[in-house]
Design a protein around this motif. Structure first.
Motif, PDB file in Angstrom:
ATOM      1  N   ALA A  86       0.825  -1.206   0.000  1.00  0.00           N
ATOM      2  CA  ALA A  86       0.000   0.000   0.000  1.00  0.00           C
ATOM      3  C   ALA A  86       0.859   1.256   0.000  1.00  0.00           C
ATOM      4  O   ALA A  86       0.531   2.252  -0.663  1.00  0.00           O
ATOM      5  N   ALA A  87       1.971   1.218   0.739  1.00  0.00           N
ATOM      6  CA  ALA A  87       2.863   2.380   0.769  1.00  0.00           C
ATOM      7  C   ALA A  87       3.478   2.627  -0.608  1.00  0.00           C
ATOM      8  O   ALA A  87       3.579   3.773  -1.060  1.00  0.00           O
ATOM      9  N   LEU A  88       3.876   1.567  -1.282  1.00  0.00           N
ATOM     10  CA  LEU A  88       4.428   1.724  -2.627  1.00  0.00           C
ATOM     11  C   LEU A  88       3.352   2.131  -3.625  1.00  0.00           C
ATOM     12  O   LEU A  88       3.604   2.926  -4.531  1.00  0.00           O
ATOM     13  N   ALA A  89       2.158   1.616  -3.449  1.00  0.00           N
ATOM     14  CA  ALA A  89       1.056   2.011  -4.336  1.00  0.00           C
ATOM     15  C   ALA A  89       0.742   3.494  -4.165  1.00  0.00           C
ATOM     16  O   ALA A  89       0.425   4.197  -5.133  1.00  0.00           O
ATOM     17  N   ALA A  90       0.841   3.978  -2.927  1.00  0.00           N
ATOM     18  CA  ALA A  90       0.533   5.386  -2.653  1.00  0.00           C
ATOM     19  C   ALA A  90       1.488   6.325  -3.373  1.00  0.00           C
ATOM     20  O   ALA A  90       1.132   7.474  -3.663  1.00  0.00           O
ATOM     21  N   VAL A  91       2.704   5.853  -3.664  1.00  0.00           N
ATOM     22  CA  VAL A  91       3.667   6.688  -4.389  1.00  0.00           C
ATOM     23  C   VAL A  91       3.779   6.261  -5.850  1.00  0.00           C
ATOM     24  O   VAL A  91       4.716   6.651  -6.554  1.00  0.00           O
ATOM     25  N   GLY A  92       2.832   5.454  -6.304  1.00  0.00           N
ATOM     26  CA  GLY A  92       2.765   5.082  -7.710  1.00  0.00           C
ATOM     27  C   GLY A  92       3.743   4.022  -8.154  1.00  0.00           C
ATOM     28  O   GLY A  92       4.094   3.950  -9.338  1.00  0.00           O
ATOM     29  N   LEU A  93       4.162   3.148  -7.225  1.00  0.00           N
ATOM     30  CA  LEU A  93       5.170   2.147  -7.570  1.00  0.00           C
ATOM     31  C   LEU A  93       4.734   0.724  -7.209  1.00  0.00           C
ATOM     32  O   LEU A  93       5.562  -0.126  -6.902  1.00  0.00           O
ATOM     33  N   ALA A  94       3.440   0.467  -7.282  1.00  0.00           N
ATOM     34  CA  ALA A  94       2.940  -0.872  -6.960  1.00  0.00           C
ATOM     35  C   ALA A  94       3.502  -1.932  -7.897  1.00  0.00           C
ATOM     36  O   ALA A  94       3.586  -3.117  -7.531  1.00  0.00           O
ATOM     37  N   ASP A  95       3.924  -1.521  -9.086  1.00  0.00           N
ATOM     38  CA  ASP A  95       4.451  -2.477 -10.073  1.00  0.00           C
ATOM     39  C   ASP A  95       5.973  -2.568 -10.031  1.00  0.00           C
ATOM     40  O   ASP A  95       6.592  -3.138 -10.936  1.00  0.00           O
ATOM     41  N   ARG A  96       6.596  -2.020  -8.975  1.00  0.00           N
ATOM     42  CA  ARG A  96       8.058  -2.029  -8.894  1.00  0.00           C
ATOM     43  C   ARG A  96       8.548  -2.739  -7.630  1.00  0.00           C
ATOM     44  O   ARG A  96       9.676  -2.509  -7.183  1.00  0.00           O
ATOM     45  N   LEU A  97       7.733  -3.602  -7.068  1.00  0.00           N
ATOM     46  CA  LEU A  97       8.082  -4.264  -5.811  1.00  0.00           C
ATOM     47  C   LEU A  97       9.416  -4.983  -5.877  1.00  0.00           C
ATOM     48  O   LEU A  97      10.198  -4.981  -4.920  1.00  0.00           O
ATOM     49  N   ARG A  98       9.694  -5.650  -6.961  1.00  0.00           N
ATOM     50  CA  ARG A  98      10.868  -6.511  -7.075  1.00  0.00           C
ATOM     51  C   ARG A  98      12.070  -5.816  -7.712  1.00  0.00           C
ATOM     52  O   ARG A  98      13.080  -6.441  -7.975  1.00  0.00           O
ATOM     53  N   HIS A  99      11.959  -4.531  -7.968  1.00  0.00           N
ATOM     54  CA  HIS A  99      13.058  -3.801  -8.601  1.00  0.00           C
ATOM     55  C   HIS A  99      14.034  -3.300  -7.546  1.00  0.00           C
ATOM     56  O   HIS A  99      13.638  -2.716  -6.535  1.00  0.00           O
ATOM     57  N   ARG A 100      15.318  -3.512  -7.799  1.00  0.00           N
ATOM     58  CA  ARG A 100      16.347  -2.956  -6.933  1.00  0.00           C
ATOM     59  C   ARG A 100      16.627  -1.508  -7.342  1.00  0.00           C
ATOM     60  O   ARG A 100      16.272  -1.097  -8.443  1.00  0.00           O
ATOM     61  N   PRO A 101      17.276  -0.734  -6.468  1.00  0.00           N
ATOM     62  CA  PRO A 101      17.518   0.679  -6.780  1.00  0.00           C
ATOM     63  C   PRO A 101      18.170   0.920  -8.134  1.00  0.00           C
ATOM     64  O   PRO A 101      17.798   1.869  -8.842  1.00  0.00           O
ATOM     65  N   ALA A 102      19.134   0.088  -8.524  1.00  0.00           N
ATOM     66  CA  ALA A 102      19.822   0.287  -9.802  1.00  0.00           C
ATOM     67  C   ALA A 102      18.884   0.125 -10.992  1.00  0.00           C
ATOM     68  O   ALA A 102      19.200   0.585 -12.097  1.00  0.00           O
ATOM     69  N   GLU A 103      17.750  -0.502 -10.767  1.00  0.00           N
ATOM     70  CA  GLU A 103      16.775  -0.716 -11.836  1.00  0.00           C
ATOM     71  C   GLU A 103      15.682   0.355 -11.849  1.00  0.00           C
ATOM     72  O   GLU A 103      14.739   0.266 -12.622  1.00  0.00           O
ATOM     73  N   LEU A 104      15.837   1.366 -11.008  1.00  0.00           N
ATOM     74  CA  LEU A 104      14.857   2.429 -10.895  1.00  0.00           C
ATOM     75  C   LEU A 104      15.483   3.766 -11.256  1.00  0.00           C
ATOM     76  O   LEU A 104      16.681   3.982 -11.064  1.00  0.00           O
ATOM     77  N   SER A 105      14.663   4.682 -11.769  1.00  0.00           N
ATOM     78  CA  SER A 105      15.139   6.040 -12.036  1.00  0.00           C
ATOM     79  C   SER A 105      15.334   6.770 -10.713  1.00  0.00           C
ATOM     80  O   SER A 105      14.892   6.317  -9.643  1.00  0.00           O
ATOM     81  N   GLY A 106      15.997   7.929 -10.779  1.00  0.00           N
ATOM     82  CA  GLY A 106      16.192   8.717  -9.578  1.00  0.00           C
ATOM     83  C   GLY A 106      14.878   9.099  -8.915  1.00  0.00           C
ATOM     84  O   GLY A 106      14.736   9.028  -7.690  1.00  0.00           O
ATOM     85  N   GLY A 107      13.899   9.492  -9.717  1.00  0.00           N
ATOM     86  CA  GLY A 107      12.600   9.845  -9.168  1.00  0.00           C
ATOM     87  C   GLY A 107      11.900   8.665  -8.522  1.00  0.00           C
ATOM     88  O   GLY A 107      11.253   8.802  -7.473  1.00  0.00           O
ATOM     89  N   GLN A 108      12.026   7.505  -9.137  1.00  0.00           N
ATOM     90  CA  GLN A 108      11.423   6.305  -8.552  1.00  0.00           C
ATOM     91  C   GLN A 108      12.113   5.934  -7.244  1.00  0.00           C
ATOM     92  O   GLN A 108      11.460   5.524  -6.279  1.00  0.00           O
ATOM     93  N   GLN A 109      13.448   6.085  -7.200  1.00  0.00           N
ATOM     94  CA  GLN A 109      14.164   5.797  -5.957  1.00  0.00           C
ATOM     95  C   GLN A 109      13.718   6.742  -4.837  1.00  0.00           C
ATOM     96  O   GLN A 109      13.541   6.325  -3.691  1.00  0.00           O
ATOM     97  N   GLN A 110      13.510   8.012  -5.172  1.00  0.00           N
ATOM     98  CA  GLN A 110      13.060   8.948  -4.141  1.00  0.00           C
ATOM     99  C   GLN A 110      11.654   8.612  -3.668  1.00  0.00           C
ATOM    100  O   GLN A 110      11.334   8.749  -2.484  1.00  0.00           O
ATOM    101  N   ARG A 111      10.829   8.119  -4.569  1.00  0.00           N
ATOM    102  CA  ARG A 111       9.472   7.722  -4.161  1.00  0.00           C
ATOM    103  C   ARG A 111       9.504   6.463  -3.293  1.00  0.00           C
ATOM    104  O   ARG A 111       8.697   6.319  -2.381  1.00  0.00           O
TER     105      ARG A 111
END
Length: 264
Positions: A129-154
């Motif tokens: 729910a916390a990840l969904a609240a920041v728009g990242l419900a579909d990124r549960l299994r992604h490590r930081p290196a696989e995320l953009s800077g904005g996604q990492q901040q979220r």
């Protein structure tokens, strides 16, 4: 005073001096300020004005040289280091310009980390729910290196919010982001105050970021020199220009509303 207006964070005559003797530097010089429950306050000032030091004192990340800090009626100086650490972990959230994510953990585990450190079994529903609240419900299994800077901040923001903190302290959280992504993060902070009643204290140098707040508090030379209620980016930029011009600027005039500032 209504519940929304009641102060949850209080600083009274807080001083912070680094060093001793001729080399001593006064970072905060007798700051007294309240942060109301459910409010969104931005803290601004010229470089070296004491913005980040104010946040560190208010959040119990460092100890003042003199004065008192309380959160929710708890005087931080009366807590042992162990109790203070537990208090910060259970009651406060933090977001910084650097994301501070663990690179070998995926987004889900990075968000769950505060709960694990507190000895609480993280419910997957709460983390999702916390990840969904920041728009990242579909990124549960992604490590930081696989995320953009904005996604990492979220992810960092979701981690800060997953424990349901009373107060969230943010120090330049959009400083490393492009403008569009920064606006997304600021909108999420605004939502945390409006929809969840969380108190947000944001240190920023950006008038656009400050425009998301209910109030902007201005510092210069370690002192509060005024504030601006219902700010707009233009009004904030004008106030900062005056502050950076030195003593005698509009920052000395005290509180005013954005419309008043723009009409002068």
């Amino acid at each position: 005073m209504t519940e929304k207006q009641a102060a949850v964070v209080r600083l009274r005559q807080v001083r912070k001096v680094y060093g001793t003797g001729p080399a001593a530097v006064t970072a905060l010089d007798g700051v007294t300020i309240d942060f109301p429950a459910g409010s969104f306050t931005a803290v601004m000032g010229p470089s070296g004005s004491g913005k980040s030091t104010l946040l560190q004192m208010a959040a119990g990340l460092d100890h003042p040289t003199a004065g008192e800090v309380s959160i929710g009626g708890v005087r931080l100086a009366e807590l042992s280091e162990t109790r203070l650490t537990r208090f910060r972990r259970d009651r406060l959230g933090f977001v910084f310009q650097s994301f501070n994510l663990l690179p070998f953990l995926d987004a889900e585990l990075n968000v769950a980390l505060p709960l694990l450190l507190a000895g609480r079994r993280p419910g997957r529903a709460a983390v999702t729910a916390a990840l969904a609240a920041v728009g990242l419900a579909d990124r549960l299994r992604h490590r930081p290196a696989e995320l953009s800077g904005g996604q990492q901040q979220r992810v960092a923001l979701a981690r800060a919010l997953v424990t349901g903190p009373d107060v969230l302290f943010a120090d330049e959280p959009t400083g490393a982001l492009d403008s569009a992504t920064g606006r997304q993060v600021l909108a999420l902070l605004r939502k945390a105050a409006d929809e969840h009643g969380q108190t947000i204290v944001l240190v920023t140098h950006d008038p656009v970021a400050a425009g998301y707040a209910d109030r902007v508090v201005f510092l210069r030379d370690g002192r509060v020199v005024g504030d601006l209620v219902d700010p707009t980016p233009v009004a904030v930029a004008d106030r900062m220009t005056a502050l950076e011009a030195g003593p005698g600027g509009v920052g000395e005039a005290g509180p005013m509303r954005a419309g008043e500032a723009e009409s002068r």
